[in-house]
Motif scaffolding. Structure first.
Motif: not given
Lengths: 122, 421
Positions: A6, A27, A30-34, A122, B38, B46-48, B70, B74, B79-82
């Motif tokens: 990010n 988070r 790991l680019r998961m949750d902004p 994003s 998006k 949330l985890s790996k 995940r 990815m 750019e995937f958002i979780m």
């Protein structure tokens, strides 16, 4: 310069953590949750409409947070929830760029900024 | 072959299928305008290695679907958002959708968290296709105004549940279609065999093995062939009827079991910690059991270990149980049999052999009656003041760690919340 996901640098991540200690850096890395978790009381101006349906009867209009005035332009969703016996109204709003999660505690009459999702994420 | 030769159901449609698109992901996009358009999804924790339990349309277009891990997501889209699930938000959306649907007919059945059926049989609107189309558009508008402007639903109208659901899937994410005897053949011609609801890889292979490659081939197959050769069961008859628009899916399925499972936050073999968490799961299972107004004779406890392998122990009792104390006593006994040195990764229990509650039965000494009164009193206090206002002290540690997550598919969790209002 170490650059993570990010576009965050190591320094910016450390700065983020020092300003918002509740934020889960894993988070973000790991680019998961902004989501940036804030959990701070804020000053709020709310509009109460005379004629509106339940979802827009009360609308957060403006917030003062960290010396900045933020005017909300869009209501995403409002939903009720409970913290123990306390009724909490959750307002997900946007200022046109960033999204804010606000909670109004109907018992203590407090407004709290729970989290921010930066619009550019994003 | 003409429509009449196919022996199609010529009844005007009276079933409406409502499908909320990618429900949880769309609810998040509704709440957070910055996430709209998006690729994003939601997961329970949330985890790996967490997996997607709902993906937005943008994510689905990139091949990121429910169940996708995940890392896989990815790889497909960096750019995937979780986000983590937010059950109160989805409960609110579910409640609003159910309220809108119930304002049109008394016969509403929520099939899953994001799907429901309106049955207009026996109402003034029965068989009035134009009126149902108007109502379909009205429901779409009401969903946008009463839930949120980003919420889109698919509406399908048909003479039976199967065709109504098929119609709802024709023009996602914002469609409204009618299938009846007049256009059924055209619709089948536009679909692949496995586009049909209920035909996945297993049935697909079986049909192809008998020379049935398209929905039209399926419709052309005789009932005898389907019954005796393809499905080798009554299912062949059901499919023959279903494809022609006759209703055979209007039934209540029996509840087989209730239970809960939990992925242990920090895998361990610590007896006190695991016991407290299991006790908490047992109490929530008891709550679900009583909500469904059933009692259970069978109890099963299962564990999976970090080192691999697992443990399952189950037992059937003559006397059914329903109270938290009885459930925990039985669960606890089974838990004692586990290999205590093994570190536990997942812990779960379920109650089976369910039977209707026998609350009205009196016992000779009144002990059972007292137990019922106590259970009822605790449930009423918890209903009024909030879940776990009164609970076993033993579950305190577990309560800190185990959180309610969104179950796949079923509506039980949300109905439980609605009933509590």
């Amino acid at each position: 310069m170490v650059t993570g996901a990010n576009g965050f640098t190591l320094i910016s991540l450390l700065h983020l953590k020092s300003v918002y200690p509740d934020t889960n850096l894993t988070r973000i890395i790991l680019r998961m949750d902004p989501t940036i978790e804030v959990n701070e009381r804020v000053d709020m101006v709310v509009l109460y409409k005379k004629h509106a349906d339940m979802s827009t009867l009360a609308l957060p209009y403006k917030m003062r947070w960290k010396g900045r005035e933020i005017t909300f332009t869009q209501l995403g969703l409002r939903h009720p929830t409970a913290k123990g016996k306390r009724m909490i109204h959750v307002f997900d709003v946007s200022d046109g760029i960033d999204d804010y999660r606000l909670e109004f505690d109907a018992e203590r009459l407090t407004w709290q900024l729970i989290a921010v999702i930066p619009g550019g994420s994003s | 072959m003409s429509n009449r030769q196919y022996n199609l159901n010529r009844e005007n449609p009276s079933i409406m299928w409502i499908d909320l698109n990618s429900a949880f992901a769309t609810a998040e996009q509704q709440a957070h305008p910055s996430l709209r358009g998006k690729p994003m999804g939601v997961t329970n924790r949330l985890s790996k290695e967490c997996c997607v339990i709902a993906a937005s349309y943008e994510a689905k277009a990139l091949g990121i679907k429910v169940g996708c891990r995940r890392t896989e997501a990815m790889a497909k889209c960096p750019e995937f958002i979780m986000l983590e699930t937010d059950p109160p938000k989805y409960h609110h959306v579910y409640e609003k959708l159910a309220t809108i649907m119930k304002s049109y007919t008394h016969s509403v059945k929520m099939k899953s968290i994001d799907e429901g059926i309106l049955d207009f049989h026996g109402t003034q609107l029965e068989g009035k296709t134009d009126e149902l189309v108007r109502i379909g558009h009205e429901i779409k508008d009401r969903v946008r105004t009463e839930i949120g402007d980003y919420m889109k639903i698919n509406v399908g109208i048909g003479p039976n549940r199967f065709l109504a659901k098929t119609a709802a899937g024709l023009h996602k994410p914002d469609g409204l279609d009618v299938i009846d005897h007049s256009n059924l053949i055209d619709v089948y011609e536009s679909l692949e065999l496995q586009d049909l609801t209920g035909i996945a890889d297993g049935y697909g292979s079986r049909l192809r093995a008998h020379g049935i490659f398209t929905p039209i081939d399926f419709l052309n197959a005789s009932e005898e062939i389907l019954k005796r050769h393809v499905f080798r069961s009554i299912n062949g008859h059901y499919w023959y009827q279903r494809l022609r628009g006759y209703e055979i899916d209007d039934y209540e399925s029996n509840l087989g079991m209730v239970g809960r499972q939990w992925v242990v936050k920090n895998p361990t073999n610590n007896d006190a910690y695991l016991r407290s968490c299991l006790h908490y799961l047992a109490e929530t299972t008891g709550m679900k059991l009583r909500f469904r107004n059933v009692e259970a004779r069978g109890v099963c406890v299962w564990l999976s270990f970090t080192a691999g392998g697992g443990f399952v122990d189950k037992r059937m009792y003559k006397v059914p149980c329903y109270s938290n104390q009885d459930i925990w006593e039985r669960v606890s006994r089974l838990f004692d049999n586990r290999p205590a040195h093994m570190s536990v990764r997942t812990i779960g229990l379920y109650l089976y052999k369910l039977e209707p509650s026998s609350k009205s039965q009196m016992d000779l000494f009144g002990i059972e009656q007292n137990k019922r009164f106590l259970t009822q009193a605790v449930d009423e206090i918890n209903d009024f003041y909030g879940v776990f206002t009164v609970y076993s002290a033993d579950t305190m540690e577990g309560k800190k760690h185990v959180t309610q997550k969104i179950p796949f598919g079923g509506t039980e969790y949300f109905n439980l919340l609605l009933a509590r209002k």
